[in-house]
Design a protein around this motif. Structure first.
Motif, PDB file in Angstrom:
ATOM      1  N   UNK A 262     -48.653  50.029  45.120  1.00 18.42           N
ATOM      2  CA  UNK A 262     -48.683  48.713  44.475  1.00 18.42           C
ATOM      3  C   UNK A 262     -49.143  47.595  45.405  1.00 18.42           C
ATOM      4  N   UNK A 263     -49.098  47.813  46.707  1.00 14.97           N
ATOM      5  CA  UNK A 263     -49.536  46.766  47.640  1.00 14.97           C
ATOM      6  C   UNK A 263     -51.036  46.839  47.920  1.00 14.97           C
ATOM      7  N   UNK A 264     -51.718  47.823  47.326  1.00 17.86           N
ATOM      8  CA  UNK A 264     -53.156  47.975  47.551  1.00 17.86           C
ATOM      9  C   UNK A 264     -53.962  47.433  46.377  1.00 17.86           C
ATOM     10  N   UNK A 265     -53.589  46.276  45.885  1.00 17.17           N
ATOM     11  CA  UNK A 265     -54.320  45.649  44.791  1.00 17.17           C
ATOM     12  C   UNK A 265     -55.772  45.394  45.198  1.00 17.17           C
ATOM     13  N   UNK A 266     -56.684  45.590  44.247  1.00 11.39           N
ATOM     14  CA  UNK A 266     -58.102  45.331  44.468  1.00 11.39           C
ATOM     15  C   UNK A 266     -58.594  44.356  43.410  1.00 11.39           C
TER      16      UNK A 266
ATOM     17  N   UNK B 266     -51.720  54.759  39.757  1.00 10.40           N
ATOM     18  CA  UNK B 266     -51.850  55.497  41.006  1.00 10.40           C
ATOM     19  C   UNK B 266     -50.463  55.739  41.606  1.00 10.40           C
ATOM     20  N   UNK B 267     -49.610  54.721  41.582  1.00 17.25           N
ATOM     21  CA  UNK B 267     -48.242  54.881  42.090  1.00 17.25           C
ATOM     22  C   UNK B 267     -47.505  55.978  41.331  1.00 17.25           C
ATOM     23  N   UNK B 268     -47.659  56.003  40.014  1.00 15.48           N
ATOM     24  CA  UNK B 268     -46.963  57.005  39.196  1.00 15.48           C
ATOM     25  C   UNK B 268     -47.499  58.408  39.461  1.00 15.48           C
TER      26      UNK B 268
ATOM     27  N   UNK C 178     -43.570  49.145  36.421  1.00 15.11           N
ATOM     28  CA  UNK C 178     -43.789  50.591  36.536  1.00 15.11           C
ATOM     29  C   UNK C 178     -44.208  50.951  37.960  1.00 15.11           C
ATOM     30  N   UNK C 179     -45.073  50.139  38.551  1.00 15.07           N
ATOM     31  CA  UNK C 179     -45.534  50.417  39.912  1.00 15.07           C
ATOM     32  C   UNK C 179     -44.381  50.401  40.898  1.00 15.07           C
ATOM     33  N   UNK C 180     -43.479  49.427  40.751  1.00 17.01           N
ATOM     34  CA  UNK C 180     -42.358  49.329  41.680  1.00 17.01           C
ATOM     35  C   UNK C 180     -41.390  50.494  41.503  1.00 17.01           C
ATOM     36  N   UNK C 181     -41.167  50.890  40.261  1.00 17.95           N
ATOM     37  CA  UNK C 181     -40.313  52.054  40.008  1.00 17.95           C
ATOM     38  C   UNK C 181     -40.915  53.288  40.665  1.00 17.95           C
ATOM     39  N   UNK C 182     -42.201  53.517  40.450  1.00 10.08           N
ATOM     40  CA  UNK C 182     -42.840  54.718  40.994  1.00 10.08           C
ATOM     41  C   UNK C 182     -42.838  54.703  42.516  1.00 10.08           C
ATOM     42  N   UNK C 183     -43.182  53.564  43.105  1.00  5.55           N
ATOM     43  CA  UNK C 183     -43.199  53.480  44.565  1.00  5.55           C
ATOM     44  C   UNK C 183     -41.811  53.673  45.154  1.00  5.55           C
ATOM     45  N   UNK C 184     -40.799  53.154  44.481  1.00  9.49           N
ATOM     46  CA  UNK C 184     -39.426  53.294  44.971  1.00  9.49           C
ATOM     47  C   UNK C 184     -38.908  54.711  44.779  1.00  9.49           C
TER      48      UNK C 184
ATOM     49  N   UNK D  43     -43.534  67.400  54.728  1.00  8.04           N
ATOM     50  CA  UNK D  43     -44.375  66.424  55.428  1.00  8.04           C
ATOM     51  C   UNK D  43     -45.351  65.765  54.460  1.00  8.04           C
ATOM     52  N   UNK D  44     -45.921  66.558  53.572  1.00  5.67           N
ATOM     53  CA  UNK D  44     -46.857  65.986  52.603  1.00  5.67           C
ATOM     54  C   UNK D  44     -46.130  65.039  51.639  1.00  5.67           C
ATOM     55  N   UNK D  45     -44.927  65.400  51.251  1.00  4.69           N
ATOM     56  CA  UNK D  45     -44.146  64.510  50.385  1.00  4.69           C
ATOM     57  C   UNK D  45     -43.859  63.185  51.095  1.00  4.69           C
ATOM     58  N   UNK D  46     -43.476  63.255  52.345  1.00  2.81           N
ATOM     59  CA  UNK D  46     -43.184  62.038  53.097  1.00  2.81           C
ATOM     60  C   UNK D  46     -44.440  61.194  53.267  1.00  2.81           C
ATOM     61  N   UNK D  47     -45.566  61.853  53.514  1.00  2.69           N
ATOM     62  CA  UNK D  47     -46.833  61.126  53.644  1.00  2.69           C
ATOM     63  C   UNK D  47     -47.182  60.409  52.342  1.00  2.69           C
ATOM     64  N   UNK D  48     -46.789  60.983  51.220  1.00  5.39           N
ATOM     65  CA  UNK D  48     -47.122  60.415  49.924  1.00  5.39           C
ATOM     66  C   UNK D  48     -46.307  59.198  49.536  1.00  5.39           C
ATOM     67  N   UNK D  49     -45.395  58.758  50.398  1.00  3.72           N
ATOM     68  CA  UNK D  49     -44.540  57.616  50.041  1.00  3.72           C
ATOM     69  C   UNK D  49     -45.202  56.270  50.309  1.00  3.72           C
ATOM     70  N   UNK D  50     -46.402  56.259  50.864  1.00  8.95           N
ATOM     71  CA  UNK D  50     -47.098  54.983  51.049  1.00  8.95           C
ATOM     72  C   UNK D  50     -47.183  54.261  49.706  1.00  8.95           C
ATOM     73  N   UNK D  51     -46.670  53.035  49.605  1.00  6.27           N
ATOM     74  CA  UNK D  51     -46.687  52.341  48.310  1.00  6.27           C
ATOM     75  C   UNK D  51     -48.106  52.048  47.847  1.00  6.27           C
TER      76      UNK D  51
END
Length: 518
Positions: free
Chosen positions: A411-415, A430-432, A337-343, A401-409
């Motif tokens: 799923x790579x920010x695992x804690x 969070x990605x979704x 799901x995270x990869x789908x949302x980030x993509x 611009x805000x939409x483009x800024x929101x594309x930071x993935x």
């Protein structure tokens, strides 16, 4: 007209079904076939026996996560399911709207009906009954790392079932117990593992992704029609959408987008043989199918992944209803799901960027081929004090611009959480959420660009006496939009008209055909 009905235990849920259920355009029932009920109850019976025999079962006779080494006395096991929901009641942020809450409940049910979660049929029926009465948990958006499932947001589903916290019912916010009393339903008494089974899954992120996919698909249809509309208003070169170009680079979605645009522009053999005034338009027109096509080509695998996730057993531990074995694993992990949302948010943000560039072309007197400054429809003597779409073009750039800024993935920010027990998490929820925000912003850009395109086409045809040959699809879209926002002859605020257009878009009131003509 009767609504379509999806029967869990018989039917799988598609992303389209999730959307229909979320908007109350379809009903969801639970299969009451005797064989199905036996399969469901068999897993619950296995757990009940293990509880009576005081066997060690994670999340039943032990604590959860790092606390799994701590045993729970037999007489406290029922209380643990309740306490599990209570201490997870710490969600913050905005509350998901009613559409999203319905989707979450439906998706959670679709997982639990597989029979591997150790829950009773009566518990599933209780949840399905709440959905039928539209008693909806008020679920905060923030607080899930996407593994061990959507524990905190799904705890609000459990709370509604046991008569705690708040729900939305008949348009009002009220205590869950009051809503249950209003329809004559008793709070459910949770059995061993039922609290954990309800909470320990990917159903919030999956519901959000399903809704995002459906909105993105509709947006791609709008983007093709808006591209054709803008091309017509700018006297664009129709031959950019000649199918032979796209047959030579045959990405299926890209080719379908070009075919849809060509149809809207009524590209025919006579035009292909003629010499266009401009050999090449800017990329915002000429390469539009290549941008839109990425979304169209990605959606099928995204739907496939999410429909697998939605209709899967995604909690822990699993109970094999045939053997009674307890299987400990990590199906609550939301990596797909995270990869789908980030993509998806990256692909959709490119639609926002594309439409923003198209809007800029419409307003640029050096590139819009004779259209008035800012697309003003004011008479000549009033032009100095009328600016029409000038501010809306600036707003489009802000939204893009805000939409483009929101594309930071995400799923790579695992804690690492919970004493390093949950040391690698998906961040799928969070990605979704990010994905839906990008879609919302992109809808704003596309609606604004479409409105500017309608204005530009009318100026071209009525004020400049340059009638354009376009298909019925463009005319229908223009008429539909004008029902919410008339021609801008004098400056006026457009915000409420834009909100009306966005509501119409999200309710699918615009006449848009699929790019593949399906």
């Amino acid at each position: 007209m009767s609504l379509p009905v999806f029967v869990l235990g018989r039917d799988s849920l598609t992303t389209g079904a999730v959307r229909l259920i979320s908007y109350r355009q379809a009903d969801l029932h639970l299969c009451d076939d005797e064989a199905f009920r036996r399969t469901i109850d068999q897993g619950a019976a296995v757990l009940a026996e293990k509880w009576r025999n005081q066997e060690v079962v994670y999340g039943v006779t032990t604590g959860v996560g790092e606390s799994c080494t701590r045993g729970i006395p037999k007489e406290l096991v029922p209380q643990f399911s309740v306490n599990l929901s209570r201490f997870h009641g710490c969600g913050l942020g905005s509350i998901f709207d009613e559409h999203t809450a319905r989707a979450v409940v439906a998706v959670r049910l679709a997982s639990l009906v597989k029979g591997w979660s150790g829950v009773r049929w009566s518990m599933l029926n209780h949840l399905c009954t709440l959905l039928g009465h539209d008693i909806l948990p008020r679920i905060p958006a923030e607080g899930s790392v996407g593994a061990s499932g959507d524990l905190t947001p799904l705890s609000y589903v459990v709370a509604a079932m046991i008569g705690e916290r708040e729900v939305t019912f008949r348009g009002e916010i009220m205590p869950a117990r009051a809503a249950l009393d209003a329809v004559g339903i008793d709070p459910i008494a949770l059995q061993p593992k039922e609290g954990l089974a309800l909470m320990n899954g990917t159903s919030v992120m999956s519901a959000l992704c399903a809704l995002a996919i459906e909105r993105a698909e509709y947006l791609s249809m709008l983007a093709t029609r808006v591209t054709a509309l803008v091309s017509a208003a700018l006297l664009g070169n129709k031959s950019h959408f000649d199918d032979r170009i796209f047959a030579a680079k045959p990405h299926a979605g890209q080719r379908r987008a070009a075919q849809a645009i060509a149809e809207d522009l009524q590209l025919d053999d006579a035009y292909r043989r003629s010499a266009a005034e401009r050999v090449q338009d800017t990329y915002a027109l000429r390469c539009a199918p290549h941008v839109i096509g990425v979304v169209l080509d990605a959606l099928p695998w995204m739907k496939d992944w999410m429909e697998t996730e939605i209709n899967s057993v995604n909690d822990n531990p699993l109970i094999d209803p045939g053997t009674g074995d307890v299987l400990h694993g990590g199906n609550f992990y939301g990596g797909h799901a995270a990869f789908v949302a980030d993509s998806l948010k990256t692909a959709v943000a490119n639609l926002a960027d594309l439409a923003d560039r198209q809007m800029a072309l419409l307003l640029n007197v050096h590139r819009n081929h004779g259209l008035p400054l800012n697309l003003s429809g004011a008479p000549q003597d009033a032009l100095p004090v009328n600016h029409a779409f000038k501010a809306l073009q600036i707003a489009c750039s802000a939204w893009a611009a805000e939409a483009l800024k929101g594309t930071m993935p995400a799923s790579v920010f695992s804690r690492s959480t919970e004493s390093h027990n949950q040391d690698k998490v998906s961040m799928g929820t969070i990605a979704a959420r990010d994905c839906l925000r990008v879609i919302e912003l992109t809808e704003q850009v596309l609606v604004a660009t479409a409105l500017a395109g309608v204005q530009a086409l009318e100026l071209r045809e009525k004020n400049l006496n340059q009638p354009q040959q376009v298909g019925t699809g463009i005319r229908q879209l223009a008429n539909a939009m004008r029902a919410y926002s008339p021609f801008v002859a004098q400056d006026r605020p457009l915000d409420q008209e834009l909100r009306g257009l966005l509501a119409a878009l999200r309710q699918r009131k615009f006449p848009l055909s699929r790019p593949d003509h399906a």
